[in-house]
Design a protein around this motif. Structure first.
Motif, mmCIF file in Angstrom:
data_model
loop_
_atom_site.group_PDB
_atom_site.id
_atom_site.type_symbol
_atom_site.label_atom_id
_atom_site.label_comp_id
_atom_site.label_asym_id
_atom_site.label_seq_id
_atom_site.Cartn_x
_atom_site.Cartn_y
_atom_site.Cartn_z
ATOM 1 N N ILE A 25 35.279 41.738 -14.746
ATOM 2 C CA ILE A 25 35.368 41.055 -13.450
ATOM 3 C C ILE A 25 35.324 42.050 -12.285
ATOM 4 C CG2 ILE A 25 37.905 40.964 -13.383
ATOM 5 C CD1 ILE A 25 35.526 38.122 -12.301
ATOM 6 N N GLU A 26 35.818 43.265 -12.494
ATOM 7 C CA GLU A 26 35.858 44.260 -11.411
ATOM 8 C C GLU A 26 34.460 44.627 -10.901
ATOM 9 O OE1 GLU A 26 39.608 44.371 -13.636
ATOM 10 O OE2 GLU A 26 37.534 44.538 -14.309
ATOM 11 N N GLN A 27 33.446 44.492 -11.730
ATOM 12 C CA GLN A 27 32.098 44.860 -11.296
ATOM 13 C C GLN A 27 31.561 43.929 -10.214
ATOM 14 O OE1 GLN A 27 30.584 44.121 -15.400
ATOM 15 N NE2 GLN A 27 28.701 43.528 -14.385
ATOM 16 N N TYR A 28 32.230 42.793 -9.971
ATOM 17 C CA TYR A 28 31.799 41.838 -8.948
ATOM 18 C C TYR A 28 32.632 41.926 -7.669
ATOM 19 C CZ TYR A 28 29.216 40.086 -12.881
ATOM 20 O OH TYR A 28 28.370 39.998 -13.952
ATOM 21 N N ALA A 29 33.528 42.891 -7.586
ATOM 22 C CA ALA A 29 34.486 42.983 -6.478
ATOM 23 C C ALA A 29 33.825 42.973 -5.104
ATOM 24 C CB ALA A 29 35.348 44.231 -6.627
ATOM 25 N N ASN A 30 32.661 43.580 -4.956
ATOM 26 C CA ASN A 30 32.011 43.667 -3.645
ATOM 27 C C ASN A 30 30.903 42.644 -3.435
ATOM 28 O OD1 ASN A 30 33.628 45.874 -2.843
ATOM 29 N ND2 ASN A 30 32.351 47.237 -4.077
ATOM 30 N N GLU A 31 30.735 41.747 -4.397
ATOM 31 C CA GLU A 31 29.675 40.740 -4.289
ATOM 32 C C GLU A 31 30.069 39.626 -3.322
ATOM 33 O OE1 GLU A 31 26.592 40.826 -5.656
ATOM 34 O OE2 GLU A 31 27.082 42.808 -6.466
ATOM 35 N N LYS A 32 29.092 39.167 -2.561
ATOM 36 C CA LYS A 32 29.283 38.104 -1.577
ATOM 37 C C LYS A 32 28.391 36.934 -1.933
ATOM 38 C CE LYS A 32 31.785 40.751 1.151
ATOM 39 N NZ LYS A 32 33.115 40.919 0.731
ATOM 40 N N PRO A 33 28.723 35.736 -1.539
ATOM 41 C CA PRO A 33 29.924 35.369 -0.785
ATOM 42 C C PRO A 33 31.162 35.417 -1.683
ATOM 43 C CG PRO A 33 28.700 33.398 -1.354
ATOM 44 C CD PRO A 33 27.879 34.562 -1.826
ATOM 45 N N ALA A 34 32.291 35.727 -1.071
ATOM 46 C CA ALA A 34 33.539 35.805 -1.826
ATOM 47 C C ALA A 34 33.952 34.409 -2.289
ATOM 48 C CB ALA A 34 34.633 36.427 -0.966
ATOM 49 N N LEU A 35 34.356 34.311 -3.540
ATOM 50 C CA LEU A 35 34.776 33.040 -4.123
ATOM 51 C C LEU A 35 36.275 32.844 -3.943
ATOM 52 C CD1 LEU A 35 34.433 30.500 -5.858
ATOM 53 C CD2 LEU A 35 34.600 31.966 -7.887
ATOM 54 N N ASP A 36 36.625 31.743 -3.290
ATOM 55 C CA ASP A 36 38.016 31.291 -3.201
ATOM 56 C C ASP A 36 38.052 29.960 -3.941
ATOM 57 O OD1 ASP A 36 40.475 30.190 -2.582
ATOM 58 O OD2 ASP A 36 40.304 30.505 -0.424
ATOM 59 N N LEU A 37 38.651 29.935 -5.126
ATOM 60 C CA LEU A 37 38.662 28.717 -5.935
ATOM 61 C C LEU A 37 39.273 27.537 -5.193
ATOM 62 C CD1 LEU A 37 39.624 29.835 -9.555
ATOM 63 C CD2 LEU A 37 37.377 29.431 -8.605
ATOM 64 N N ARG A 38 40.297 27.795 -4.373
ATOM 65 C CA ARG A 38 40.949 26.697 -3.649
ATOM 66 C C ARG A 38 40.012 26.085 -2.611
ATOM 67 N NH1 ARG A 38 46.526 28.042 -1.364
ATOM 68 N NH2 ARG A 38 45.259 29.552 -0.272
ATOM 69 N N THR A 39 39.118 26.868 -2.072
ATOM 70 C CA THR A 39 38.157 26.338 -1.101
ATOM 71 C C THR A 39 36.993 25.662 -1.807
ATOM 72 O OG1 THR A 39 38.723 28.057 0.496
ATOM 73 C CG2 THR A 39 36.603 26.959 0.799
ATOM 74 N N TYR A 40 36.424 26.332 -2.823
ATOM 75 C CA TYR A 40 35.260 25.749 -3.487
ATOM 76 C C TYR A 40 35.631 24.485 -4.261
ATOM 77 C CZ TYR A 40 30.904 24.962 -5.787
ATOM 78 O OH TYR A 40 29.736 24.351 -6.197
ATOM 79 N N PHE A 41 36.678 24.562 -5.081
ATOM 80 C CA PHE A 41 37.093 23.401 -5.869
ATOM 81 C C PHE A 41 38.057 22.545 -5.054
ATOM 82 C CE2 PHE A 41 35.852 26.150 -9.518
ATOM 83 C CZ PHE A 41 34.866 25.318 -10.020
ATOM 84 N N ASN A 42 37.538 22.017 -3.959
ATOM 85 C CA ASN A 42 38.287 21.117 -3.088
ATOM 86 C C ASN A 42 37.292 20.078 -2.595
ATOM 87 O OD1 ASN A 42 40.519 20.126 -1.737
ATOM 88 N ND2 ASN A 42 40.078 21.322 0.098
ATOM 89 N N GLY A 43 37.490 18.824 -2.971
ATOM 90 C CA GLY A 43 36.536 17.772 -2.640
ATOM 91 C C GLY A 43 35.799 17.334 -3.898
ATOM 92 N N VAL A 44 34.589 16.799 -3.706
ATOM 93 C CA VAL A 44 33.812 16.274 -4.829
ATOM 94 C C VAL A 44 32.697 17.249 -5.173
ATOM 95 C CG1 VAL A 44 32.418 14.346 -5.677
ATOM 96 C CG2 VAL A 44 34.330 13.908 -4.122
ATOM 97 N N ILE A 45 32.554 17.515 -6.467
ATOM 98 C CA ILE A 45 31.523 18.430 -6.965
ATOM 99 C C ILE A 45 30.744 17.719 -8.064
ATOM 100 C CG2 ILE A 45 31.107 20.610 -8.188
ATOM 101 C CD1 ILE A 45 33.653 21.654 -6.783
ATOM 102 N N ASP A 46 29.426 17.834 -7.993
ATOM 103 C CA ASP A 46 28.553 17.339 -9.053
ATOM 104 C C ASP A 46 28.097 18.535 -9.873
ATOM 105 O OD1 ASP A 46 28.262 14.496 -8.211
ATOM 106 O OD2 ASP A 46 27.424 15.431 -6.413
ATOM 107 N N ALA A 47 28.097 18.386 -11.193
ATOM 108 C CA ALA A 47 27.653 19.481 -12.064
ATOM 109 C C ALA A 47 26.684 18.926 -13.100
ATOM 110 C CB ALA A 47 28.852 20.129 -12.756
ATOM 111 N N TYR A 48 25.744 19.787 -13.496
ATOM 112 C CA TYR A 48 24.741 19.437 -14.489
ATOM 113 C C TYR A 48 24.649 20.586 -15.470
ATOM 114 C CZ TYR A 48 23.709 16.189 -10.792
ATOM 115 O OH TYR A 48 23.833 15.233 -9.831
ATOM 116 N N GLY A 49 24.634 20.269 -16.782
ATOM 117 C CA GLY A 49 24.657 21.348 -17.741
ATOM 118 C C GLY A 49 23.997 21.021 -19.057
#
Length: 179
Positions: A25-49
């Protein structure tokens, strides 16, 4: 679906030895945009897999609608799955945010507690899932990686294994609905 992934483990066990090198996980420390799980996983999300077997063949397709909300450091991800064969499934994750980008999670079909960590644009977590297949239940390990692409889109790739043998992968795209 997964029966083909789980079948024949005895003969494959000797081939299941995996190399020591793996992403951290440390290899992604400087990658953007920064992921905040509380912000992203808030509201409705559609997923396909898709589920793919060891050869990469698609075994099953699915879609998910997720209702997500947080109250402080506690989050609920209420997931409704619809599979290509018409079956449906519900999973409710209860997440807890800990210091240093760490998270834990529990769900009814997860053995014990999932452990994960977010850094930069990535989130990695590991857990054991109880997977029903043709009247039996198998405990399958997941090494789950998520990558935030932009504020709406996140990609997810999870490796499934049993007894250290790679069974296949789950690949997902998440699309956050605009409020």
């Amino acid at each position: 679906m997964v029966k083909g992934l789980l079948g024949g483990l005895g003969g494959v066990a000797a081939l299941g030895l995996q190399g020591c090198a793996s992403q951290q996980i440390e290899q992604y420390a400087n990658e953007k945009p920064a992921l905040d799980l509380r912000t992203y996983f808030n509201g409705v999300i559609d997923a396909y897999g898709v589920f793919t077997d060891r050869s990469g063949a698609v075994v099953k397709r699915f879609s998910v609608v997720m209702q997500c909300q947080w109250n402080g450091a506690q989050g609920v991800l209420d997931e409704d799955f619809v599979y290509s064969d018409g079956t449906v499934q519900k999973r409710i994750w209860r997440l807890t945010q800990l210091p240093d980008g760490r998270y834990t999670g529990v769900a009814d079909d997860v053995v014990g507690t999932a452990q994960g960590r977010a850094m930069g644009n990535a989130f990695n977590w590991q857990y054991t899932l109880r997977l029903p297949v043709d009247g039996s239940v198998y405990e399958v390990q997941f090494d789950d990686w998520m990558y935030l692409m932009n504020e709406q889109v996140m990609l997810n790739k999870a490796t499934m294994s049993k007894f250290g043998v790679r069974l296949g992968e789950v690949t997902l795209s998440f699309n956050k609905r605009k409020p």
